[in-house]
Design a protein around this motif. Structure first.
Motif, PDB file in Angstrom:
ATOM      1  N   UNK A  88       0.788  -1.233   0.000  1.00  0.00           N
ATOM      2  CA  UNK A  88       0.000   0.000   0.000  1.00  0.00           C
ATOM      3  C   UNK A  88       0.819   1.282   0.000  1.00  0.00           C
ATOM      4  N   UNK A  89       2.132   1.172  -0.008  1.00  0.00           N
ATOM      5  CA  UNK A  89       2.937   2.377   0.189  1.00  0.00           C
ATOM      6  C   UNK A  89       2.728   3.408  -0.918  1.00  0.00           C
ATOM      7  N   UNK A  90       2.654   2.948  -2.176  1.00  0.00           N
ATOM      8  CA  UNK A  90       2.478   3.917  -3.274  1.00  0.00           C
ATOM      9  C   UNK A  90       1.132   4.610  -3.199  1.00  0.00           C
ATOM     10  N   UNK A 115      -8.340   4.940  -9.433  1.00  0.00           N
ATOM     11  CA  UNK A 115      -7.705   3.860  -8.685  1.00  0.00           C
ATOM     12  C   UNK A 115      -6.649   3.193  -9.551  1.00  0.00           C
ATOM     13  N   UNK A 116      -5.425   3.648  -9.375  1.00  0.00           N
ATOM     14  CA  UNK A 116      -4.329   3.204 -10.238  1.00  0.00           C
ATOM     15  C   UNK A 116      -3.610   1.976  -9.693  1.00  0.00           C
ATOM     16  N   UNK A 117      -3.969   1.523  -8.497  1.00  0.00           N
ATOM     17  CA  UNK A 117      -3.210   0.456  -7.842  1.00  0.00           C
ATOM     18  C   UNK A 117      -4.038  -0.833  -7.682  1.00  0.00           C
ATOM     19  N   UNK A 118      -4.562  -1.348  -8.754  1.00  0.00           N
ATOM     20  CA  UNK A 118      -5.300  -2.624  -8.699  1.00  0.00           C
ATOM     21  C   UNK A 118      -6.382  -2.620  -7.625  1.00  0.00           C
ATOM     22  N   UNK A 119      -7.285  -1.650  -7.761  1.00  0.00           N
ATOM     23  CA  UNK A 119      -8.410  -1.536  -6.829  1.00  0.00           C
ATOM     24  C   UNK A 119      -7.960  -1.428  -5.369  1.00  0.00           C
ATOM     25  N   UNK A 120      -6.998  -0.559  -5.133  1.00  0.00           N
ATOM     26  CA  UNK A 120      -6.466  -0.336  -3.790  1.00  0.00           C
ATOM     27  C   UNK A 120      -7.563   0.130  -2.842  1.00  0.00           C
ATOM     28  N   UNK A 121      -7.662  -0.498  -1.676  1.00  0.00           N
ATOM     29  CA  UNK A 121      -8.617  -0.078  -0.662  1.00  0.00           C
ATOM     30  C   UNK A 121      -8.243   1.290  -0.089  1.00  0.00           C
TER      31      UNK A 121
END
Length: 572
Positions: free
Chosen positions: A122-124, A140-146
């Motif tokens: 989750x850091x990015x 949401x650029x990080x694979x559907x980041x919560x």
């Protein structure tokens, strides 16, 4: 190990880096928990009372390298999810209120590096969210980041007018537990999170009301009401969904029973305390506060009627009614379908008040008919339910125990959140509203239970025995006549979701029949039955199975017919 009460400012202090282990699991909170946090923060601001957000376990982290901005590093053992959510919430709130300088001062090390360092998953996303300068939804650029989903949720749902950053910071409390470098953090984490079972509201209240010196009182009140035999215990232990959480029936009872005291004008309870008492997660503490502050410490005021109200509750509220045929006459049996089948548990305190205080069955049934009509009319038009709790508790407050007064008060509740839909609006609802399946099933089932002939050859089953069927299937493009334009196709997609196209059937159709052409859907194919066999005898299918075609006009006509039945049944 050092444990103490802490504010968020005692955890983040400009010079300490809080680090999530690099391989720690991802951030996983979802909308139900974000919504709960937002409600809690609005409550903090309303009441200006401290709110406990949970424990944070920290352990001495790595030694800062030369030139590092931070002077100390702590590793999170437990609390990653709530700290992450709280910072995202505060970030969005500060963006909306123009207080980004306050946020950066408190949660950035020397005003630069964000003081919570995430793991690899989750850091990015977290650092991206923390760097934003506007409260606008982020792709949401990080694979559907919560993390991104949480940020977007708070952007959409935070009402800055209801929140105050400093009130929240100064009133949100944690228990901070600091471990020495040599302590076993896994053992401590497991002990805090895994051992034992959380005490329920009822267990806490039992320990509060009774002691070693009051065994006889315990036996005559508590045991007789809640533990008399296995059947009684099974009833009170039954778990039901109420809103976003599951609660035991006994806890639902104590919530409803408490309303009868806090809505009683003789106690003159302050609005601030009423807000506090409304929170189900603090119910045992609320009982104690009420007894100490409004009853002079006399527990007997609550205990004296507890058994009789508990027995009345058991007789009135029967979730198993959803598995039995409901009578066509208005009464508590039908309200059980609305409360438990359709999940309108906010009715429970007022219905308990009615059932305990009205001795005449006919009079009680009349009031139940008004309540059913009110709820179902609003359900058909898709009216909001968020103010139901305030509405129904106000009826207790004003001692409403007769039909005329109830109708008058419902008619006076004329704002959008509590008004009574007219017959015209009811017809529009049947023709145009797209309801969730459970609501549509409930509307049709309760209509069916009234309009079917008494001598029907087909027995009415329980609510839970029926499933919802789209007469024109969602996948109509596969086997049904095409539309002449894309615009008409979109209209068809919309109308097939309305009540005129929906039906209850006791046996789900095979997928190949469900999506088949109309004649096959009616008759079935091979050993796979169609609507004629599965739905024959249901009066809400009246004339439907005689139709050679099923299209938008037929759907509209059926919606009008159903709305006319509803107008006659749900009169106000």
């Amino acid at each position: 190990m050092d444990a103490r009460k802490a504010l968020i400012t005692d955890i983040f202090n400009n010079s300490t880096l809080i680090e999530i282990p690099f391989f720690q699991r991802s951030y996983v909170w979802k909308e139900d928990l974000w919504s709960r946090l937002l409600e809690d923060m609005e409550f903090v601001v309303k009441t200006k009372k401290p709110h406990f957000l949970g424990s944070i376990i920290l352990k001495q982290g790595s030694t800062p390298l030369p030139g590092a901005l931070y002077s100390a590093c702590k590793t999170i053992v437990d609390g990653q999810q709530r700290l992450t959510t709280f910072l995202i919430f505060l970030k969005v709130l500060c963006l909306k209120t123009g207080q980004t300088a306050l946020f950066d001062f408190q949660f950035r090390i020397m005003g630069q590096e964000i003081a919570l360092r995430h793991g690899k998953n989750d850091i990015r996303a977290f650092e991206k969210v923390m760097s934003l300068t506007k409260a606008e939804k982020l792709e949401n650029f990080e694979n559907n980041s919560k993390v991104v989903e949480a940020f977007n949720y708070f952007v959409s749902n935070i009402d800055a007018q209801k929140l105050d950053v400093m009130q929240i910071i100064m009133n949100t409390q944690f228990v901070r537990i600091d471990l020495d470098i040599n302590e076993n953090e896994q053992q401590i984490f497991d002990t805090i999170n895994s051992l034992g079972v959380n005490l329920t509201t009822s267990e806490l209240l039992k320990n509060y009301f009774f002691s070693r010196t009051s065994i006889n009182e315990y036996e005559s009140i508590w045991v007789q009401a809640f533990e008399k035999d296995e059947e009684t215990k099974a009833y009170w232990d039954m778990e039901l969904e109420t809103g976003r959480i599951k609660r035991a029936m006994i806890d639902i009872f104590f919530d409803a029973y408490f309303q009868l005291f806090i809505q009683n004008k003789q106690y003159n309870i302050s609005n601030e305390d009423k807000l506090m008492y409304a929170r189900v997660d603090n119910l045992s503490q609320s009982y104690q506060h009420f007894i100490n502050n409004y009853c002079g410490g006399d527990k007997g005021i609550v205990l004296r009627q507890m058994k009789s109200y508990a027995l009345c509750f058991m007789q009135t509220f029967r979730p198993e009614q959803c598995n039995m045929a409901v009578p066509k006459e208005m009464g508590t049996e039908r309200l059980n379908i609305i409360i438990f089948g359709l999940k309108n548990t906010t009715l429970i305190p007022y219905v308990l008040y009615l059932a305990k205080n009205i001795n005449q069955k006919e009079k009680l049934n009349q009031i139940c008919g008004v309540l059913e009509s009110y709820i179902m009319r609003r359900m058909v038009v898709h009216a909001p339910t968020k103010n139901y709790n305030n509405l129904f508790t106000s009826l207790i407050l004003n001692g409403v125990l007769d039909v005329d007064t109830l109708q008058m008060r419902l008619q006076k509740a004329g704002d959008a959140t509590t008004y009574i839909p007219s017959d015209e609006e009811l017809e529009i609802g049947f023709k145009k509203e797209k309801l969730v399946n459970l609501q549509a099933k409930g509307i049709i089932y309760l209509l069916e239970s009234v309009i079917r002939p008494a001598d029907s050859a087909t027995a009415l089953l329980g609510f839970n025995s029926y499933s919802l069927e789209h007469l024109m299937p969602k996948k109509w493009r596969n086997n049904w006549p095409p539309c002449t334009s894309e615009e008409l196709a979109k209209k068809r997609d919309s109308i097939l979701l309305t009540l005129g196209n929906l039906a209850i059937i006791p046996q789900s159709l095979n997928a190949s029949i469900r999506d088949a052409a109309w004649d096959v859907k009616k008759s079935g194919k091979g050993n796979k039955p169609g609507l004629t066999i599965c739905a024959g005898g249901l009066y809400t299918f009246r004339n439907v199975l005689d139709k050679t075609t099923w299209n938008e006009n037929e759907i509209d006509e059926r919606a009008i017919w159903m709305s006319n039945q509803a107008k006659n049944i749900w009169k106000l």
